[in-house]
Design an enzyme around this catalytic site. Sequence first.
Site, PDB file in Angstrom:
ATOM      1  N   GLU A  57       0.830  -1.220   0.000  1.00 43.57           N
ATOM      2  CA  GLU A  57       0.000   0.000   0.000  1.00 43.57           C
ATOM      3  C   GLU A  57       0.860   1.263   0.000  1.00 43.57           C
ATOM      4  O   GLU A  57       0.546   2.231  -0.689  1.00 43.57           O
ATOM      5  CB  GLU A  57      -0.915   0.019   1.240  1.00 43.57           C
ATOM      6  CG  GLU A  57      -2.054  -0.981   1.187  1.00 43.57           C
ATOM      7  CD  GLU A  57      -3.209  -0.529   0.302  1.00 43.57           C
ATOM      8  OE1 GLU A  57      -3.315   0.671   0.027  1.00 43.57           O
ATOM      9  OE2 GLU A  57      -3.986  -1.396  -0.126  1.00 43.57           O
ATOM     10  N   GLN A  62       1.331   6.985  -5.110  1.00 40.98           N
ATOM     11  CA  GLN A  62       2.052   7.815  -6.106  1.00 40.98           C
ATOM     12  C   GLN A  62       3.005   7.036  -7.009  1.00 40.98           C
ATOM     13  O   GLN A  62       3.855   7.621  -7.661  1.00 40.98           O
ATOM     14  CB  GLN A  62       2.855   8.936  -5.418  1.00 40.98           C
ATOM     15  CG  GLN A  62       1.976   9.970  -4.785  1.00 40.98           C
ATOM     16  CD  GLN A  62       2.423  10.340  -3.403  1.00 40.98           C
ATOM     17  OE1 GLN A  62       2.949   9.516  -2.663  1.00 40.98           O
ATOM     18  NE2 GLN A  62       2.198  11.581  -3.042  1.00 40.98           N
ATOM     19  N   THR A  63       2.938   5.699  -7.021  1.00 47.78           N
ATOM     20  CA  THR A  63       3.830   4.938  -7.905  1.00 47.78           C
ATOM     21  C   THR A  63       3.021   3.847  -8.606  1.00 47.78           C
ATOM     22  O   THR A  63       2.152   3.220  -7.998  1.00 47.78           O
ATOM     23  CB  THR A  63       4.977   4.298  -7.085  1.00 47.78           C
ATOM     24  OG1 THR A  63       5.589   5.313  -6.300  1.00 47.78           O
ATOM     25  CG2 THR A  63       6.032   3.682  -7.989  1.00 47.78           C
ATOM     26  N   LEU A 100      12.427   4.891  -6.021  1.00 43.46           N
ATOM     27  CA  LEU A 100      10.951   4.890  -5.941  1.00 43.46           C
ATOM     28  C   LEU A 100      10.384   6.296  -5.750  1.00 43.46           C
ATOM     29  O   LEU A 100       9.209   6.524  -5.988  1.00 43.46           O
ATOM     30  CB  LEU A 100      10.486   4.029  -4.766  1.00 43.46           C
ATOM     31  CG  LEU A 100      10.057   2.589  -5.058  1.00 43.46           C
ATOM     32  CD1 LEU A 100       9.545   1.930  -3.781  1.00 43.46           C
ATOM     33  CD2 LEU A 100       8.977   2.520  -6.117  1.00 43.46           C
ATOM     34  N   GLY A 101      11.237   7.237  -5.296  1.00 47.10           N
ATOM     35  CA  GLY A 101      10.771   8.617  -5.112  1.00 47.10           C
ATOM     36  C   GLY A 101       9.942   8.786  -3.837  1.00 47.10           C
ATOM     37  O   GLY A 101       9.661   7.807  -3.142  1.00 47.10           O
ATOM     38  N   TYR A 102       9.587  10.033  -3.548  1.00 45.52           N
ATOM     39  CA  TYR A 102       8.817  10.350  -2.330  1.00 45.52           C
ATOM     40  C   TYR A 102       9.403   9.590  -1.141  1.00 45.52           C
ATOM     41  O   TYR A 102       8.776   8.705  -0.562  1.00 45.52           O
ATOM     42  CB  TYR A 102       7.333  10.021  -2.514  1.00 45.52           C
ATOM     43  CG  TYR A 102       6.690  10.790  -3.640  1.00 45.52           C
ATOM     44  CD1 TYR A 102       6.278  12.104  -3.452  1.00 45.52           C
ATOM     45  CD2 TYR A 102       6.524  10.210  -4.892  1.00 45.52           C
ATOM     46  CE1 TYR A 102       5.707  12.828  -4.489  1.00 45.52           C
ATOM     47  CE2 TYR A 102       5.956  10.922  -5.934  1.00 45.52           C
ATOM     48  CZ  TYR A 102       5.545  12.223  -5.730  1.00 45.52           C
ATOM     49  OH  TYR A 102       4.980  12.921  -6.757  1.00 45.52           O
ATOM     50  N   CYS A 210     -11.600   2.287 -15.969  1.00 38.49           N
ATOM     51  CA  CYS A 210     -11.971   3.702 -15.838  1.00 38.49           C
ATOM     52  C   CYS A 210     -10.678   4.523 -15.777  1.00 38.49           C
ATOM     53  O   CYS A 210     -10.352   5.175 -14.789  1.00 38.49           O
ATOM     54  CB  CYS A 210     -12.825   3.906 -14.584  1.00 38.49           C
ATOM     55  SG  CYS A 210     -13.706   5.476 -14.607  1.00 38.49           S
ATOM     56  N   CYS A 226     -23.714   4.485 -14.857  1.00 32.52           N
ATOM     57  CA  CYS A 226     -22.785   5.623 -14.784  1.00 32.52           C
ATOM     58  C   CYS A 226     -23.384   6.903 -15.387  1.00 32.52           C
ATOM     59  O   CYS A 226     -23.735   6.942 -16.567  1.00 32.52           O
ATOM     60  CB  CYS A 226     -21.496   5.244 -15.513  1.00 32.52           C
ATOM     61  SG  CYS A 226     -20.286   6.574 -15.530  1.00 32.52           S
ATOM     62  N   THR A 321       6.774  17.261  -7.196  1.00 31.35           N
ATOM     63  CA  THR A 321       5.328  17.517  -7.234  1.00 31.35           C
ATOM     64  C   THR A 321       5.015  19.007  -7.348  1.00 31.35           C
ATOM     65  O   THR A 321       4.151  19.399  -8.110  1.00 31.35           O
ATOM     66  CB  THR A 321       4.659  16.959  -5.946  1.00 31.35           C
ATOM     67  OG1 THR A 321       5.167  15.654  -5.733  1.00 31.35           O
ATOM     68  CG2 THR A 321       3.154  16.908  -6.072  1.00 31.35           C
TER      69      THR A 321
END
Length: 379
Positions: A57, A62-63, A100-102, A210, A226, A321
């Site tokens: 999780e 963000q990845t 992975l960043g952040y 979606c 929808c 960001t």
Amino acid sequence: MSRATPPLKTELAAWQVQWQQLDWPQLRRSLLNWYQHQGRSLPWRGETDPYKIWISEIMLQQTQVKTVIPYYQRWLEQFPTVQSLAQADQQTVLKAWEGLGYYARGRNLHKAAQQICQQHQGEFPRQLEQVLALPGIGRTTAGGILSAAFNQPLAILDGNVKRVLARLTALPVPPKQVIKMLWAVSEALLDPQQPHDFNQAIMDLGATVCLPKQPTCLLCPWQQACYAYADHRQNQLPMRTPSAPLPVKKIGVAVIRNAAGQILIDRRLEEGLLGGLWEFPGGKIEPGETVEACIEREIREELDIAIAIDEHLITIDHAYTHFKVNLQVYLCTYGSGEPKPLESQEIRWVDLDQIDEFPFPKANQQIIQALRDRAAANR
Ligand code: SF4
């Protein structure tokens, strides 16, 4: 001066009446049926160990899934239990997270593992309040973990789910203006009998059908219900708040070499962006300042040493960001003075061959590659 139109109360009231009329049991049934046949096969799917679910999780914040999978697998080999993560030193954890960043996610995982060992005897907590008290875990991540690990009836509202719900209900304003209301939709929609499968299913729907651009509505189990599809507005929703272009920070960066050919690197302070990672020293170019003058000044202020600037190595553009950076990287020669970590945690002189032992942010990886290319060309 033009002003943004405030969301119309009446429009939102009409929207609330509209979404409350949706046939929730039918929506749940059709989604779960679709999930049974079309759900993704992922390494953490079917997993019941809350530690492993938690890692997935956090990595998925963000990845993208395809980036996360190899990191997830390597991580569990290196840190198979919450205890092994808690006992690792922070540099090892950040090295495993590198790319992975952040990076706050990696630092928070480490701190939270220590908290779980100290306060919960190494068992991942089951109470929502206790999970929310762990660093780096917000409401949607907590819901994702507790529903996946313990089938607890807790809704989620990540980026994918916001988009799906905004389209399903034809939300008349950008999602970030009505987050509380969207939580209410997500909670009303959640299947109380099968929260685990339902949350996995809605995430899969957002990730595979979606889609942000060109949703494949013809394959969607919610097509009949929808509102966006009925109005042919699936490509216009969710509405977006116009955002200003990201500011660009111009940074002068020094790769300082001593007489032994070693390179000076420093470790950033713990707090703030990229905290705890290593980097090449440098700083923001002031208005009217040349890159060379900026580098000399920054190195004096950060390390209290004098250097000579030799030549330009590489220019790197990188987006975070909330801003972009333009790094002007120069090769420099150490002159005089004992380097001091005046604005960092520590400094080291390292050989290029050693540098992989240290976790660096992505933009700095390009500097390392440029140094390697240069060394190979000079051989
Ligand atoms: S019908 Fe289209 S827009 Fe509506 S939920 Fe399904 S994929 Fe999304």
